[in-house]
Motif scaffolding. Sequence first.
Motif, PDB file in Angstrom:
ATOM      1  N   GLY A   1       0.830  -1.199   0.000  1.00 27.02           N
ATOM      2  CA  GLY A   1       0.000   0.000   0.000  1.00 27.02           C
ATOM      3  C   GLY A   1       0.865   1.251   0.000  1.00 27.02           C
ATOM      4  O   GLY A   1       1.897   1.285   0.669  1.00 27.02           O
ATOM      5  N   ILE A   2       0.456   2.243  -0.759  1.00 29.23           N
ATOM      6  CA  ILE A   2       1.159   3.527  -0.726  1.00 29.23           C
ATOM      7  C   ILE A   2       0.118   4.623  -0.529  1.00 29.23           C
ATOM      8  O   ILE A   2      -0.760   4.816  -1.378  1.00 29.23           O
TER       9      ILE A   2
ATOM     10  N   LEU B   1       2.417  -4.572   3.467  1.00 25.98           N
ATOM     11  CA  LEU B   1       3.282  -3.491   3.935  1.00 25.98           C
ATOM     12  C   LEU B   1       2.727  -2.180   3.387  1.00 25.98           C
ATOM     13  O   LEU B   1       2.353  -2.107   2.220  1.00 25.98           O
ATOM     14  N   ILE B   2       2.665  -1.176   4.230  1.00 24.84           N
ATOM     15  CA  ILE B   2       2.116   0.119   3.806  1.00 24.84           C
ATOM     16  C   ILE B   2       3.148   1.231   3.998  1.00 24.84           C
ATOM     17  O   ILE B   2       3.727   1.374   5.091  1.00 24.84           O
ATOM     18  N   PHE B   3       3.382   1.978   2.926  1.00 21.30           N
ATOM     19  CA  PHE B   3       4.208   3.190   3.010  1.00 21.30           C
ATOM     20  C   PHE B   3       3.280   4.386   3.196  1.00 21.30           C
ATOM     21  O   PHE B   3       2.441   4.652   2.327  1.00 21.30           O
TER      22      PHE B   3
ATOM     23  N   THR C   1      -0.211  -8.422  11.258  1.00 18.96           N
ATOM     24  CA  THR C   1       1.032  -8.696  10.527  1.00 18.96           C
ATOM     25  C   THR C   1       1.424  -7.583   9.571  1.00 18.96           C
ATOM     26  O   THR C   1       2.516  -7.608   9.019  1.00 18.96           O
ATOM     27  N   THR C   2       0.529  -6.631   9.357  1.00 18.61           N
ATOM     28  CA  THR C   2       0.851  -5.580   8.387  1.00 18.61           C
ATOM     29  C   THR C   2       1.947  -4.661   8.927  1.00 18.61           C
ATOM     30  O   THR C   2       1.814  -4.098  10.016  1.00 18.61           O
ATOM     31  N   ILE C   3       2.981  -4.530   8.124  1.00 16.61           N
ATOM     32  CA  ILE C   3       4.073  -3.615   8.484  1.00 16.61           C
ATOM     33  C   ILE C   3       3.702  -2.230   7.970  1.00 16.61           C
ATOM     34  O   ILE C   3       3.276  -2.079   6.820  1.00 16.61           O
TER      35      ILE C   3
ATOM     36  N   GLN D   1      13.744  -6.255   8.653  1.00 17.23           N
ATOM     37  CA  GLN D   1      14.460  -6.950   7.575  1.00 17.23           C
ATOM     38  C   GLN D   1      13.661  -6.934   6.278  1.00 17.23           C
ATOM     39  O   GLN D   1      14.217  -6.721   5.193  1.00 17.23           O
ATOM     40  N   ILE D   2      12.363  -7.131   6.378  1.00 16.86           N
ATOM     41  CA  ILE D   2      11.513  -7.120   5.168  1.00 16.86           C
ATOM     42  C   ILE D   2      11.574  -5.744   4.506  1.00 16.86           C
ATOM     43  O   ILE D   2      11.755  -5.629   3.284  1.00 16.86           O
ATOM     44  N   LEU D   3      11.460  -4.691   5.311  1.00 16.48           N
ATOM     45  CA  LEU D   3      11.521  -3.343   4.746  1.00 16.48           C
ATOM     46  C   LEU D   3      12.899  -3.064   4.144  1.00 16.48           C
ATOM     47  O   LEU D   3      13.011  -2.510   3.035  1.00 16.48           O
TER      48      LEU D   3
END
Lengths: 281, 281
Positions: free
Chosen positions: A4-5, A60-62, A84-86, A149-151
């Motif tokens: 997501g952005i 993952l959301i920026f 779990t969402t980063i 680590q994922i990021l």
Amino acid sequence: MKIGIIGLGLIGGSLGLDLRSLGHTVLGASQKESTCQTAKNIGAVDHARTDLESMPQSDLIFICTPIPYIIPTLQQLIPSLKPTTIVTDVGSVKTPIVQDCTALWSNFVGGHPMAGTAEQGINAAQFKLFVNRPYVITPTPESPAESVQILADLVSSIGADVYTQYSPQIHDQAVAWISHLPVMISASLIHACMSETDSHILEAAQKLASSGFASTSRVGGGNPELGVMMAKYNKEAILRSLRQYRQNLNDLINYIETENWSSLENTLEYTQQARPNFIDS
Amino acid sequence: MKIGIIGLGLIGGSLGLDLRSLGHTVLGASQKESTCQTAKNIGAVDHARTDLESMPQSDLIFICTPIPYIIPTLQQLIPSLKPTTIVTDVGSVKTPIVQDCTALWSNFVGGHPMAGTAEQGINAAQFKLFVNRPYVITPTPESPAESVQILADLVSSIGADVYTQYSPQIHDQAVAWISHLPVMISASLIHACMSETDSHILEAAQKLASSGFASTSRVGGGNPELGVMMAKYNKEAILRSLRQYRQNLNDLINYIETENWSSLENTLEYTQQARPNFIDS
């Protein structure tokens, strides 16, 4: 990965272009319908909406909004997020954001891609904007190591030079020195030149200004809103840098007033030798 | 035309390359035999000597030495010059030079090509260095109009943007603003950053410094000797600029200390709008 952005400007749009080109699915959000449309047209997102409804699907959301909207955006997201969402951000100041966002969402990891250009907005978005540019990730001792680590792997995959070793506080004082202080001293240069009261001299200065003035004044001619955000959110660090800078400037003025040419030369030799510690090449 | 060039560094060498390519005969002089040899090898001169013996043959002589040697060089030349020989210099400060040189040689016309690069010396000489760069000629009311025109035509022929309308005093205050002040504030930036006492912050600043720092610090990492010359020969003008600058910087620090964000934003908007008056594009 589903990414997501939120906020489709220069940084958000450029992230989307790169991440999609690597095969990720990018879900965008912008307040403006026209920005959503442009982002789709240029290929920065797979889908885009003017609300956050699609965000819960993301791994993952920026958050790529201006600094003041980062925390409110996270607050708005939280009720619908999977644990779990980063969530990460791209704000240029980290201490206040990381503190509040981590308290709100334990799977938050602060970030700062140092890849600004003079241009802004989705139309300035470009492929490979982050290649060989610093991308600082500022974990706290509580940050989930796996999420960090994922990021880190993700921003490394778009070519950025990833730094994960700096605390938000170290980051903020470091960028006060090398990013925020330059804006203030560069703006003061333009302001001082414009203060010239003799119109012949001012006209000559404007006509003759060349590469030296162009370089030194560049960041002082940038986005005023960003400059205010830096000062507002990184106030103590930037004041610490500005006060030290004023001391160094006073020393230099004093050398010239007293014709202490050897101290002036020593200072300029020192700065000539010191600059390559900051700038390769 | 037969053109003499005394001092075969970046400026002298580059002038030689361009002028020879236009069919002029270039007679060079440098204190170092190795520099004379390099100048011949790269085609910057037709002949070069370590003394001034060939200079009396010249129709026009460029004195391209560092500022402190301009007047002594002219004094050394005078006994052997024809009255018709035009002498010019390329010093970045004009008032003291033009005053003394005109008193010594009525056919003297001061000049200042604003085409420095980070590199120095004959090996940095390049073709077309002056194209689209300002070249200021600072005649006095007593300067022979024909000589001014010959010099203006010559530097125009190598592509420079020629300015003949500024007095030495106007030139000196203008370059204090747009060339000398930037060197001092840029050097102070590097100096201030290096004053950081926390080694972790300093290391982070050095690692993260990016394009903004690179631009703002560029001229502060330049030739120390040149910086001292600017201050020494343009002392009053540069102090006037530095004091005004300090005032503008203090205002800005005050806005941040008092959280006067609207004044900070107004200032940054003003500088953003003002910069294009100095820099095209």
